[in-house]
Design an enzyme around this catalytic site. Structure first.
Site, PDB file in Angstrom:
ATOM      1  CB  SER A 444      -0.915   0.007   1.229  1.00  0.00           C
ATOM      2  OG  SER A 444      -0.150  -0.072   2.417  1.00  0.00           O
ATOM      3  CG  HIS A 465      -3.062  -1.008  -2.912  1.00  0.00           C
ATOM      4  ND1 HIS A 465      -3.373   0.323  -2.733  1.00  0.00           N
ATOM      5  CD2 HIS A 465      -3.131  -1.580  -1.676  1.00  0.00           C
ATOM      6  CE1 HIS A 465      -3.624   0.540  -1.455  1.00  0.00           C
ATOM      7  NE2 HIS A 465      -3.479  -0.582  -0.803  1.00  0.00           N
ATOM      8  CD  GLU A 477      -4.463   2.839  -5.593  1.00  0.00           C
ATOM      9  OE1 GLU A 477      -4.585   4.056  -5.794  1.00  0.00           O
ATOM     10  OE2 GLU A 477      -3.783   2.371  -4.661  1.00  0.00           O
ATOM     11  CG  ASN A 515      -3.205   4.332   0.863  1.00  0.00           C
ATOM     12  OD1 ASN A 515      -4.302   4.319   1.391  1.00  0.00           O
ATOM     13  ND2 ASN A 515      -2.471   3.238   0.747  1.00  0.00           N
TER      14      ASN A 515
END
Length: 721
Positions: A444, A465, A477, A515
């Site tokens: 991540s 991800h 992702e 993120n």
């Protein structure tokens, strides 16, 4: 048998084939489409076909079926709604459906819907207008009214017919959630009259007609359903006071969940209420009026745009013109929460055998138990059979070495966030798999390029991800590094789709996309806490804005320690605006890791009733509660920083398009779908307003509020995405 069609020059969707036993098959098959959807122009064809049926005395009954092998009718064509230029046009569209379905419902000979595969939205409304319904027990068969997910309500009589078939409470549950029923569930609820193997579906429908047990009386038909009515249902639904309680509770529950941001659930409740309490004609008119209003609402427009965007994405390859390779075997490294979730969606969604490697049998057992628990819930809810559960579980196996990895087409690592460990995993996989095996990292935060730094075949290394929990979160992702091959990208994107994910391809830079835009949002919530705003006030403000949970509760769910590992990477690579509040270090020192440690911003444990903020946290952080910010200011301070970072990501090429950015935020972190995503929301409120507010707050709180160049330029040019 003889075959007729309404108008040959129209390339009719509907074909009538008479059988020797006096029954005719009315077959729906939309030419050129993989699935049947209802279109406005079909009304003329259906009315013409019904006139032909009425004029033929030799026809004893009709079996309505699909010409598609694995679906009945997937719903109405959503583009029809976009083509309506006014509320009145959309209302007329609903009334047209009412008229056509009423002709089916009042047909003087029995008509039975033979359902195999998807029977959703307008497709289920069509089936409910028939005199009886029989469905196959196929795994593909599902029945539901999911219009609420598009900000709409069933406009073809669904709000009126469904409660009569399955009861008020079940009907509200189905329409307010958009949930699908599987065959056995549909039978138990009274939605269908019979469930049979696909091989005898048509014969069963014919037998129902030939038995002369189909009631042609509309009212009598609703009394003869397979639904088992409990004493409580009779008490609640059988009298005005009980029904009033049902509608009042439904409204209360809806407002609690939607915070009033979604108008369609309340209008669904109103349609059902009017249909139950007043004349039938008024119920149908109420449904049409509400449908028209919703169809032209901003909320439905955004949700439909999201629907079209995700539909479009499903047709795309990761790299245009590069076809993906088929994945036949999958390896997963790590049997923890993420590894177990990845293995589960691989075996159950992608239908691909998966082999889990863990350093201990305990990890493998955890992953297998994780899958068993999820599948067993489906069995208990009659969503799948026990035999299907066993079949899916048998697709998951485990090992403490690399036995069986030689045949893996892709290996997904879900080990600790440690660069050296992940680099070592790449080496081990390369030694124990084929030259073409893709190595996908579920990191991540760590750059994929660094993970691939010591690889013999870096072109096979890519980021994949997932978001936790993997079985529920729809986003993935896909992160190629500088030398990842185009073939690897396309294959990984296609594989994520097979797992039921909506994948977006993002650049290999700190935080990737989701993120990166989440970090300033969460950080700002912590800054406001340190300023004296209460935990509950901050979270409630963002939930009212439209997020599923508040930022502080989200931190508890994800793990405060997980956030603390990502933050330094963002700070080192992207600068001062990602500096984290000192609160995080103090929380971790105190053992507050969130829900997993039973201690975070909120209190957890068996003795804790409901959601309660942990009051001791204020003393720990040296905070004196001093609420002074409005809900609007709290939500804007956090959200505008997210919008600012999203604009930067697009400008830097982290995401390929505003479409990917909107979908990534909605599916990855729960950005309010009714707002359409960060970029759609920027368009709604205007870049100039955002820039003005960011500059204002920047004077008080510092450079983290500095608006990015892209937004400043848009504000100056008065342009939009």
């Amino acid at each position: 048998m003889t075959k007729t069609a309404v108008k040959e020059d129209l390339q009719s969707t509907f074909t009538l084939i008479k059988q020797d036993n006096g029954i005719a098959h009315l077959i729906m098959d939309v030419i050129g489409d993989a699935m049947n959807t209802l279109k406005a122009e079909f009304a003329e064809q259906v009315v013409g076909m019904l006139s032909e049926i009425k004029a033929d005395d030799s026809i004893k009954g009709i079996v309505l079926l699909s010409g598609k092998p694995d679906s009945f009718v997937a719903g109405a064509d959503v583009t029809m709604i976009a083509e309506c230029k006014s509320v009145e046009e959309a209302t007329a569209l609903s009334r047209q459906a009412h008229t056509v379905f009423e002709q089916i419902e009042t047909l003087s000979i029995p008509i039975v819907a033979a359902i195999n595969g998807a029977c959703l939205g307008g497709g289920l409304e069509l089936a409910m207008a028939c005199h009886s319904r029989v469905c196959s027990d196929s795994a593909e068969t599902a029945l539901g009214l999911p219009e609420v997910q598009l900000g709409l309500l069933p406009g073809g009589g669904g709000t009126q017919r469904l409660p009569k078939l399955v009861g008020i409470q079940k009907a509200l549950d189905m329409m307010l959630t958009g949930k699908h029923l599987r065959p056995i569930q549909a039978l138990k609820s009274g939605l269908v009259d019979h469930v049979v193997p696909k091989s005898i579906l048509i014969k069963t429908a014919e037998d129902i007609i030939l038995s002369n047990k189909v009631s042609l009386s509309v009212n009598a038909r609703y009394l003869n359903t397979t639904r088992k009515i409990s004493l409580m249902d009779k008490l609640l639904e059988g009298n005005p006071i009980g029904r009033s309680i049902i509608f009042s509770q439904a409204k209360k529950t809806v407002l609690s969940k939607t915070k009033g941001n979604y108008p369609s659930p309340l209008k669904i409740i109103d349609c059902v209420k009017v249909g139950v309490q007043e004349a039938s004609a008024k119920g149908y008119q109420t449904e049409a009026n509400h449908f028209g209003e919703l169809a032209k609402s901003e909320v439905s427009g955004q949700l439909r745009q999201l629907f079209f965007a995700t539909t479009e994405m499903k047709k795309e390859y990761g790299v245009e013109g590069v076809k993906p390779k088929k994945i036949n075997n999958v390896g997963v490294l790590g049997g923890g929460l993420m590894g177990g979730g990845i293995a589960f969606v691989t075996a159950t969604k992608a239908n691909v055998p998966v082999r889990i490697k863990d350093i201990s049998h305990k990890g493998i057992s955890y992953a297998l138990k994780y899958a068993y628990n999820l599948l067993n819930k489906k069995v208990q809810r009659r969503f799948i059979r026990a035999s299907e559960m066993q079949k899916q579980l048998s697709a998951i196996s485990g090992t403490t070495d690399y036995t069986g990895f030689k045949h893996c087409d892709i290996v997904i690592e879900a080990v600790f966030e440690d660069l050296a460990l992940k680099q070592n995993m790449v080496k081990e996989v390369e030694l124990n798999s084929s030259e073409k095996t893709i190595f996908a990292s579920n990191t991540s935060s760590l750059p994929i390029g660094k993970i691939a730094e010591k690889a013999e075949r870096p072109e096979n290394v890519i980021g994949l991800h997932y978001f936790s929990p993997v079985d529920k979160m729809p986003l993935a992702e896909i992160i190629p590094h500088a030398t990842t091959s185009e073939q690897t990208i396309s294959t990984t994107v296609e594989f994520a789709k097979k797992q039921g994910k909506t994948p977006i391809v993002v650049a290999d830079k700190a935080g990737f996309y989701v993120n990166r835009i989440l970090a300033p949002y969460v950080n700002e919530a912590a800054f406001m806490l340190l300023e004296g705003e209460s935990i509950e006030t901050i979270d409630k403000a963002l939930v009212s804005f439209g997020f599923p949970v508040g930022p502080l509760q989200l931190l508890d769910e994800v793990g405060i320690d997980v956030g603390s590992k990502i933050s330094p990477i963002l700070y080192n690579e992207l600068g001062e605006r990602f500096a984290t509040p000192p609160a995080f270090d103090k929380l971790i020192e105190d053992g507050r890791l969130g829900k997993k440690s039973n201690k975070g911003f909120y209190s957890y444990g068996k003795k804790v009733k409901g959601k309660q903020a942990d009051e001791s946290i204020y003393g720990l952080l040296g905070v004196v509660k001093n609420a002074k910010l409005s809900n609007e200011t709290i939500s804007q301070r956090a959200v505008f920083l997210m919008l600012n970072e999203a604009a930067r990501c697009l400008d830097e090429g982290i995401i390929r398009s505003t479409r990917d950015g909107d979908i990534g935020a909605i599916f990855g972190i729960g950005f309010p779908p009714f707002l359409g995503g960060p970029f759609q929301y920027i368009n709604q409120i205007g870049a100039s307003y955002i820039v003005e507010k960011l500059k204002f707050w920047g004077q008080e709180y510092g450079e983290r509020y500095t608006p990015c160049e892209a937004l400043i330029k848009m504000a100056q040019e008065n342009s939009s995405y």
